[in-house]
Design a protein around this motif. Structure first.
Motif, PDB file in Angstrom:
ATOM      1  N   UNK A  53       0.828  -1.210   0.000  1.00 58.13           N
ATOM      2  CA  UNK A  53       0.000   0.000   0.000  1.00 58.13           C
ATOM      3  C   UNK A  53       0.863   1.261   0.000  1.00 58.13           C
ATOM      4  N   UNK A  54       1.967   1.237   0.749  1.00 61.02           N
ATOM      5  CA  UNK A  54       2.852   2.403   0.793  1.00 61.02           C
ATOM      6  C   UNK A  54       3.504   2.654  -0.570  1.00 61.02           C
ATOM      7  N   UNK A  55       3.960   1.590  -1.225  1.00 59.18           N
ATOM      8  CA  UNK A  55       4.601   1.768  -2.536  1.00 59.18           C
ATOM      9  C   UNK A  55       3.575   2.205  -3.573  1.00 59.18           C
ATOM     10  N   UNK A  56       2.359   1.693  -3.467  1.00 60.01           N
ATOM     11  CA  UNK A  56       1.304   2.151  -4.372  1.00 60.01           C
ATOM     12  C   UNK A  56       1.038   3.642  -4.169  1.00 60.01           C
ATOM     13  N   UNK A  57       1.011   4.067  -2.910  1.00 59.72           N
ATOM     14  CA  UNK A  57       0.786   5.488  -2.626  1.00 59.72           C
ATOM     15  C   UNK A  57       1.932   6.335  -3.167  1.00 59.72           C
ATOM     16  N   UNK A  69      -5.604   4.383  -5.296  1.00 56.72           N
ATOM     17  CA  UNK A  69      -6.478   3.221  -5.465  1.00 56.72           C
ATOM     18  C   UNK A  69      -5.805   2.014  -4.823  1.00 56.72           C
ATOM     19  N   UNK A  70      -6.374   1.479  -3.735  1.00 53.04           N
ATOM     20  CA  UNK A  70      -5.713   0.384  -3.007  1.00 53.04           C
ATOM     21  C   UNK A  70      -6.001  -1.005  -3.558  1.00 53.04           C
ATOM     22  N   UNK A  71      -6.877  -1.150  -4.541  1.00 50.86           N
ATOM     23  CA  UNK A  71      -7.328  -2.484  -4.938  1.00 50.86           C
ATOM     24  C   UNK A  71      -6.216  -3.336  -5.533  1.00 50.86           C
ATOM     25  N   UNK A  72      -5.476  -2.783  -6.493  1.00 51.93           N
ATOM     26  CA  UNK A  72      -4.411  -3.565  -7.128  1.00 51.93           C
ATOM     27  C   UNK A  72      -3.336  -4.016  -6.139  1.00 51.93           C
TER      28      UNK A  72
END
Length: 297
Positions: A53-57, A69-72
């Motif tokens: 989640x942190x890297x996605x953010x 978007x947290x889904x992936x």
């Protein structure tokens, strides 16, 4: 009754398929923890979820996407929790970082090349930092049926059932052909396909709509090539986890397949797009607002 069924079908056809993936993978992980006693700690699960989640953010801010978007990353995190086994939380964090970072870094024409979970697993396995417990699900037939049912729900909503059917058909067919050629009893290939890990790979990993070819012809050819590569790794190179290595190798030719067999680019916000050229012509509400964001997910 027909009107109600039509409304329900219209509703579910617009639901983001990743919600089904999260629910299905979460159920499988919970089953593994409670009934199969998976060797995965609560700390590993927490590190995986937080890191992805942190890297996605961070990637969202880096590319200046409209919203987070947290889904992936949740789909990738659950996949890593199911497959990845290691005693070092640093390796868990590394795999989680590689999975999500690969989406933002390794790209071709606004499309990431590798399935995030597959990419992370191959890197840490190749470096000898982790392993996969292929027999952790056991050989229970009813549980294999459960996985198939859950996976079928996911791939049909994600318009990638053709990938699963093509891969399993080619993979199983080649296993049976090899057994007949060698004079082995058919119980050998049947035993080889009685694997929960193989079914999860077939229904949840190889079917990633964002990393498979855009056209149906390209996807069928891609799935068959993955099956061939997987069996080559298994029976020629004598390495375990053949499907994972086959998928990472064949992902490199997806841009070539998209070039020779062009199709409609899949959009998570409009799951019907990419499943049919006719459906792709229909305007989808809100698609322009989130088009820039969905390219990276």
């Amino acid at each position: 009754m027909n009107r109600l069924a039509g409304r329900l079908n219209a509703h579910f056809s617009t639901v983001d398929p990743r919600l089904y993936q999260i629910a299905s993978l979460g159920t499988l992980l919970l089953f593994g923890l409670l009934w199969r006693h998976f060797d995965v700690s609560i700390e590993q699960i927490a590190v995986t979820l937080i890191t992805t989640l942190l890297i996605q953010y961070a990637g969202t801010r880096w590319h200046k996407l409209p919203s987070f978007d947290p889904l992936s990353p949740l789909v990738s995190a659950l996949g890593l929790c199911i497959f990845l086994r290691t005693d070092d939380l640093a390796v868990v964090a590394l795999a989680s970082f590689l999975a999500i970072a690969s989406k933002f870094v390794i790209r071709w024409k606004h499309k990431h090349l590798f399935n995030p979970t597959n990419f992370a697993l191959v890197v840490v396995l190749g470096c000898g930092l982790a392993w996969i417990s292929a027999g952790q699900w056991g050989q229970v037939a009813w549980f294999g049926f459960l996985i198939a049912c859950l996976g079928s729900l996911v791939v049909t909503r994600a318009a990638r059932a053709d990938v699963t059917l093509s891969f399993l058909g080619c993979y199983i067919g080649l296993l049976i052909t090899r057994a007949l050629w060698l004079g082995d009893p058919l119980t050998i290939p049947l035993h080889q396909i009685e694997s929960g890990t193989l079914l999860i790979f077939s229904f949840f990993m190889i079917t990633d709509p964002k990393t498979t070819p855009d056209s149906q012809t390209g996807r069928i050819l891609f799935a068959c090539l993955v099956a061939l590569a997987a069996l080559f790794v298994q029976f020629v190179l004598f390495r375990p986890d053949g499907p994972l290595w086959g998928l990472i190798a064949c992902s490199l030719i997806v841009p070539l397949l998209d070039h020779y067999f062009p199709g409609t680019r899949y959009n998570w916000a409009a799951p019907s797009i990419g499943s049919s050229p006719l459906l792709a012509l229909r305007p989808m509400p809100g698609s322009l607002l989130i088009h820039h964001q969905r390219r990276f997910l």
